[in-house]
Design a protein around this motif. Sequence first.
Motif, short mmCIF file in Angstrom:
data_model
loop_
_atom_site.label_atom_id
_atom_site.label_comp_id
_atom_site.label_asym_id
_atom_site.label_seq_id
_atom_site.Cartn_x
_atom_site.Cartn_y
_atom_site.Cartn_z
N PRO A 63 0.82 -1.22 0.00
CA PRO A 63 0.00 0.00 0.00
C PRO A 63 0.85 1.26 0.00
CG PRO A 63 -0.06 -1.08 2.15
CD PRO A 63 0.67 -2.00 1.24
N SER A 64 2.09 1.17 0.49
CA SER A 64 2.93 2.37 0.54
C SER A 64 4.40 1.99 0.47
CB SER A 64 2.66 3.13 1.85
OG SER A 64 3.72 4.02 2.10
N LEU A 65 5.18 2.84 -0.19
CA LEU A 65 6.62 2.63 -0.23
C LEU A 65 7.31 3.35 0.93
CD1 LEU A 65 7.27 3.08 -4.06
CD2 LEU A 65 7.25 0.96 -2.78
N GLU A 66 6.53 3.95 1.79
CA GLU A 66 7.03 4.63 2.99
C GLU A 66 8.08 5.69 2.66
OE1 GLU A 66 8.32 1.34 5.34
OE2 GLU A 66 6.29 0.84 5.97
N GLU A 71 13.08 1.48 -6.26
CA GLU A 71 14.30 0.68 -6.44
C GLU A 71 14.87 0.29 -5.08
OE1 GLU A 71 13.83 3.62 -7.93
OE2 GLU A 71 13.65 3.08 -10.04
N ASP A 72 14.93 1.28 -4.21
CA ASP A 72 15.50 1.07 -2.89
C ASP A 72 14.61 0.13 -2.06
OD1 ASP A 72 17.38 1.54 -0.92
OD2 ASP A 72 16.18 3.13 -0.01
N TYR A 73 13.32 0.41 -2.09
CA TYR A 73 12.38 -0.40 -1.33
C TYR A 73 12.42 -1.84 -1.79
CZ TYR A 73 8.07 -1.67 1.12
OH TYR A 73 7.17 -2.25 1.95
N ALA A 74 12.40 -2.04 -3.11
CA ALA A 74 12.36 -3.40 -3.65
C ALA A 74 13.62 -4.17 -3.26
CB ALA A 74 12.23 -3.36 -5.17
N ARG A 101 1.93 4.54 -7.95
CA ARG A 101 1.91 4.21 -9.38
C ARG A 101 3.29 3.78 -9.88
NH1 ARG A 101 -3.02 6.03 -11.43
NH2 ARG A 101 -2.36 5.85 -13.60
N LYS A 102 3.91 2.90 -9.11
CA LYS A 102 5.24 2.41 -9.48
C LYS A 102 5.24 0.89 -9.49
CE LYS A 102 7.81 6.28 -9.24
NZ LYS A 102 8.12 6.93 -10.49
#
Lengths: 246, 201
Positions: A63-66, A71-74, A101-102
């Motif tokens: 729900p959120s990449l915070e 790229e970093d989150y993944a 939207r990523k």
Amino acid sequence: MVILAALLLLIPLAAIAQTFPPLTGRVVDAANLLQPQERAALEAKLKAYEDKTTDQVVVATVPSLEGYAIEDYANRLFRHWQLGDKEKDNGALLLVAPNERKVRIEVGYGLEGALTDALSKVIITTAIAPQFQRGNFAGGIDAGTDAVLSILTGDAEEWQRRAEVREDAETPFDPVAAFIIFLVLFFIISRMMSAGRPRRIGRGRHGPWIVTTGGWPGRSRGGWSGGGGFSGRGGSSGGGGASGSW
Amino acid sequence: MMGLPLPARIRAVLTVMVLSLGLSACGINNVPTLEEQAKSAWSEVQNQYQRRADLIPNLVETVKGFARQEQEVLTQVTEARARASQIQVDASTVTDPEQFRRFQEAQNQLSGALGRLLATVERYPELKSNANFLALQSQLEGTENRIAVARRDYIEAVRAYNTELRTIPGRWIAAIVYPEAEPMQTFTATAGAERPPEVKF
């Protein structure tokens, strides 16, 4: 720049500050984009593929990449879940962040040769993004997964790689474990030898040994998966893959 | 040793083993272990920068085919790449602040020049839809991301190593057992280096 600065500041805290959804299965739909039957079908597809090849492909929606770049989150999520084998690093992650939207395909070290950055980008722009633009998340995720799996099983080069991967790697000899076993055996034998005598060998109790083996900071490897549920097997990623938006 | 009764010999051996185990538990191996990890993280950083340098000639050629008039930007990229490749990188780079700064500066300049080139490309729709260019662009993006990850890993590995060298007991252990161990240099955020290219029309 701001992102990088924030990133640099956050590094020591990253493990604490960031929360990841638990790896509950091959499809972790934390953003609730899929119907139960769609989830089950996708899960079955990924499981069949993993049973055949041992490659771990996981689909995640968050729900959120915070506030992180995708790229970093993944990459952090991939390492947190440790997708793929420890030795082969044969994991891949399709991450969808609908609110930002990523979308990103993050590829483990071992699959970089087959699922290249350029191919990942092509999957995102041709299979995933057009569906997402129409609001069809299930269709986009399904098409993207199919494309990833077909590239991973497809070309000749890939089969070459698979032939190498298939050879059962010998378990490497672990000197620390061997040493502990040796120690324990020694202790038992010496107790047995001194059993006839009233004096006890090694006075008092023996506390547990704490052995620190050198861990890889920032790149958590290891982790043993017991039977039963689904979990990562110690794989890692160095940022291969591609991302896009819609 | 031979004259001792068997249990005493066993005890002597045990003592030696416990001692060595105890020493490794208290961290006598930490300094070289962390040093090796930091070094391998460093070689990954170099690896990924090299990968980027290898992509550039191809990219320059492709862009030239469509945007010959952008000679200036193309030359800047080629020159920045040459400068970055000229910098000798060896084992001492990570412990020598001056050398490390030069390496970082050269790579940052190349990042800047590449950013300008990609911004220029926005003006050429034909180039932007060229399959070869798109493939190169995604490879370049992927490499930039790998550089970011490799740098992050390196920063973390160096942090662990330098902390070990500067805190007790690692500091004492290093002074006695590893006098040649030196703290390593780490990356700093530099203005303009990681900023995505601005697109102006």
